[in-house]
Design an enzyme around this catalytic site. Structure first.
Site, short mmCIF file in Angstrom:
data_model
loop_
_atom_site.label_atom_id
_atom_site.label_comp_id
_atom_site.label_asym_id
_atom_site.label_seq_id
_atom_site.Cartn_x
_atom_site.Cartn_y
_atom_site.Cartn_z
N SER A 401 0.57 -11.10 -11.42
CA SER A 401 0.97 -9.74 -10.55
C SER A 401 2.34 -9.58 -10.17
O SER A 401 3.32 -9.49 -10.88
CB SER A 401 -0.04 -9.33 -8.95
OG SER A 401 -0.04 -8.36 -8.85
N ASP A 513 -5.07 -5.87 -12.41
CA ASP A 513 -4.02 -6.65 -10.88
C ASP A 513 -4.38 -7.94 -11.10
O ASP A 513 -5.92 -8.21 -11.22
CB ASP A 513 -4.14 -6.60 -9.75
CG ASP A 513 -3.18 -7.30 -9.14
OD1 ASP A 513 -3.00 -8.54 -9.23
OD2 ASP A 513 -2.35 -6.66 -8.54
#
Length: 617
Positions: A401, A513
């Protein structure tokens, strides 16, 4: 019965009439694939002429020795039919076969009435006798080579295919289906994904199972040696390992020249020429199989009770490790080593020694594991700046991320200050292109273009520093690790917040993510080859304080809650853990200076410990 065959029939209508007049019947026979038609030692009262399909003539010693492969308009059983002697070899159907047959008198009539047939019978009988004698002598000579080859083959390479995951069930189904065919085949998979075991399974379930199974290695091409082994495997299966290293024309020539032998090519990427293929998923994409495989290898190492051989904390840690180097082989070696360290008792997490073996005298490789945390990830830049200032080398970076955003930019050549300047100017309104989908409210194309504008349209494998980004496979929940391909797409996939940013369709996956699976990718850094892993944890703990303020805050809060337990388990693989003091306040990208300072402070405070660990290697 009327027999008609368009391609130069052996039994013409005139001959058929004479057969009927002599009360000699022509019979039609149908045989299924692998059905034994004639058995060595029996006496055949009829000669069979093949209408369609193929039959294999063979003798059987320690293994099957193929003498001939016969097809349309060829015949078998003629010697026994003519002389009344027992058949000297077995005959079996290779595929679906249809024949017609006549008795000895019918055969004599055919030879009398059809000169071409008579000459063909005589030529084939002489040739078959000659070939049979030559093949038997040849096989005895080659048998020595075969035995030597089998003795030097490591049987562990043909391990069991263990697992109950959907991926393994799909693979077993593909093996079953493709084993029924005899075409050349490519098996594609990362190193250590048991490609040889899959190839052997295909061979064992095929009609060629009684014939040899031999391996050639394209890393060392010796055509003379190859040809001798191919002759040994006549009628069986030849595996060509590392086929992507061999010239395409060599492989296609083998397939076209030796039609009676099946070729299976193992490779880490698709070959330059088209072949049917099986793709084997890496171990990290079937993590539910890892405990079963680990227990299997513990039993092979000497454990007596699979369920108690490995502790639950060790099994959980194993499922977090991505096994980038050798997949199942790496897991096998890991369990062997752990069993020795446990002194034959239960294997615990402390017994697992992840990572590569460093050569004596080599400098330890240092890897950064940069975790998720949205704008809090700006603290990573402070960590990197201090490590640079203190002369601590950064040999590889694993990012999740926000960690992938910072780590990817730095690996691409941006300085920490340049990264901070770029990221401090990010505003959500810059990316608010509505997605108009049920899965997200923001499109991902604007983000991809923005990243490419900053670092260029570069590929990960071309970066100055080895880098890998983690995303989550939306369909399976597994981690997807990107260490090749577009850097911008990899970062966008790793930062695609579920329900907010549209999932990224990339590398055959639907990705979101990576914080859901590896919030701080210490295991990935270790698997990339790091001897020392410095993990930076900027995951927020704000979910412990009150209610969320808005939709975005709520989504991020949910990810933080999901990540907490995973962070604690995975950080067992880190040698140094840095936790910048960012407080419980909501952090935005405009807070770059504050975040960098926090990252720099914790790194300076930990420098003595970092140097001590580095010097101890």
């Amino acid at each position: 019965m009327t027999y008609q065959h368009a391609n130069d029939p052996l039994i013409t209508s005139d001959i058929q009439t004479k057969l009927v007049q002599a009360q000699l019947t022509v019979e039609t026979h149908h045989f299924e694939a692998e059905q034994l038609i004639l058995t060595k030692g029996e006496i055949s009262e009829r000669i069979h002429i093949i209408l369609n399909g193929q039959v294999r003539v063979f003798i059987e010693q320690e293994r099957k020795i193929q003498l001939a492969l016969l097809g349309e308009n060829q015949f078998f059983g003629e010697m026994s039919c003519l002389t009344g002697d027992p058949i000297s070899a077995h005959v079996e159907a290779v595929d679906s076969v249809t024949t017609i047959s006549v008795c000895r008198n019918g055969m004599m009539l055919l030879m009398d009435q059809n000169t071409a047939f008579r000459m063909q019978i005589i030529e084939n009988m002489v040739k078959r006798i000659q070939n049979s004698n030559e093949r038997v002598v040849e096989e005895h000579q080659k048998n020595i080579l075969l035995v030597k080859h089998q003795e030097t083959s490591d049987q562990e390479r043909y391990g069991e295919l263990i697992g109950t995951s959907p991926e393994m069930q799909r693979l077993l189904q593909e093996i079953s289906e493709i084993a029924r065919k005899s075409d050349a085949l490519a098996i594609i998979g990362e190193p250590g994904t048991e490609k040889i075991s899959v190839a052997r399974k295909i061979h064992e379930h095929s009609s060629q199972a009684s014939y040899p199974f031999l391996i050639l290695d394209a890393e060392n091409i010796d055509l003379n040696s190859w040809y001798s082994k191919i002759k040994v495997a006549h009628g069986g299966t030849i595996i060509v390992e590392h086929a992507d290293l061999a010239p395409s024309h060599v492989l296609t020539a083998l397939v076209n020249q030796y039609l009676e032998t099946r070729f299976i090519f193992t490779t880490i990427k698709p070959l330059a020429f088209h072949l049917p293929s099986i793709v084997i998923p890496p171990l990290r994409e079937r993590t539910e199989d890892i405990p079963l495989i680990a227990q299997h290898y513990a039993l092979k190492a000497g454990a007596v009770d699979a369920e108690n051989a490995i502790s639950q904390d060790a099994l959980r840690l194993l499922t977090l490790f991505p096994f980038l180097t050798k997949n199942v082989e790496e897991l096998r070696d890991l369990i062997k080593g752990a069993y020795i360290l446990s002194e034959g008792r239960t294997i615990y997490a402390k017994h697992l020694r992840f990572g590569k073996n460093r050569k004596p005298g080599e400098r330890p490789q240092i890897g950064l594991a940069l975790g998720s945390g949205s704008a809090r990830g700006l603290a990573h830049l402070g960590v990197i700046q201090v490590l640079e200032d203190e002369g601590i080398p950064i040999d590889m970076i694993a990012g999740t991320s926000a960690g992938s955003l910072v780590g990817g930019g730095y690996a691409a050549g941006l300085t920490p200050k340049e990264c901070a300047e770029i990221l401090s100017k990010i505003r959500w309104r810059d990316f608010l292109r509505p997605a108009f989908t049920k899965s997200a409210i923001v499109h991902n194309l604007q983000i991809i273009h923005y990243i490419e504008k900053q670092v260029g349209a570069v590929n990960i494998e071309d970066l100055k520093i080895p880098f890998a980004a983690v995303a989550s496979d939306l369909l399976t929940g597994d981690a997807h690790i990107m260490k090749t391909g577009s850097l911008a797409r990899a970062i966008t996939a790793s930062t695609a917040i579920p329900s907010l940013i549209r999932p990224v369709e990339y590398q055959g996956k639907t990705l979101v993510d990576g914080a859901i699976v590896h919030p701080v990718p210490a295991a990935l850094a270790k698997s990339m080859g790091a001897d020392i892993v410095i993990a930076v944890n900027v995951c927020s703990e704000k979910f412990t304080k009150g209610a969320t303020k808005n939709f975005i805050d709520s989504v991020l809060n949910t990810i933080d809650i999901m990540s907490t337990k995973l962070v604690k388990e995975e950080l067992q693989l880190a040698d140094v853990i840095l936790r910048p003091d960012l407080g419980l306040n909501q952090i935005h990208f405009k807070d770059a200076d504050f975040c960098m300072t926090s990252g720099a402070t914790i790194t300076r405070d930990s420098m003595e410990r970092i140097r001590k660990i580095v010097s101890s290697y």
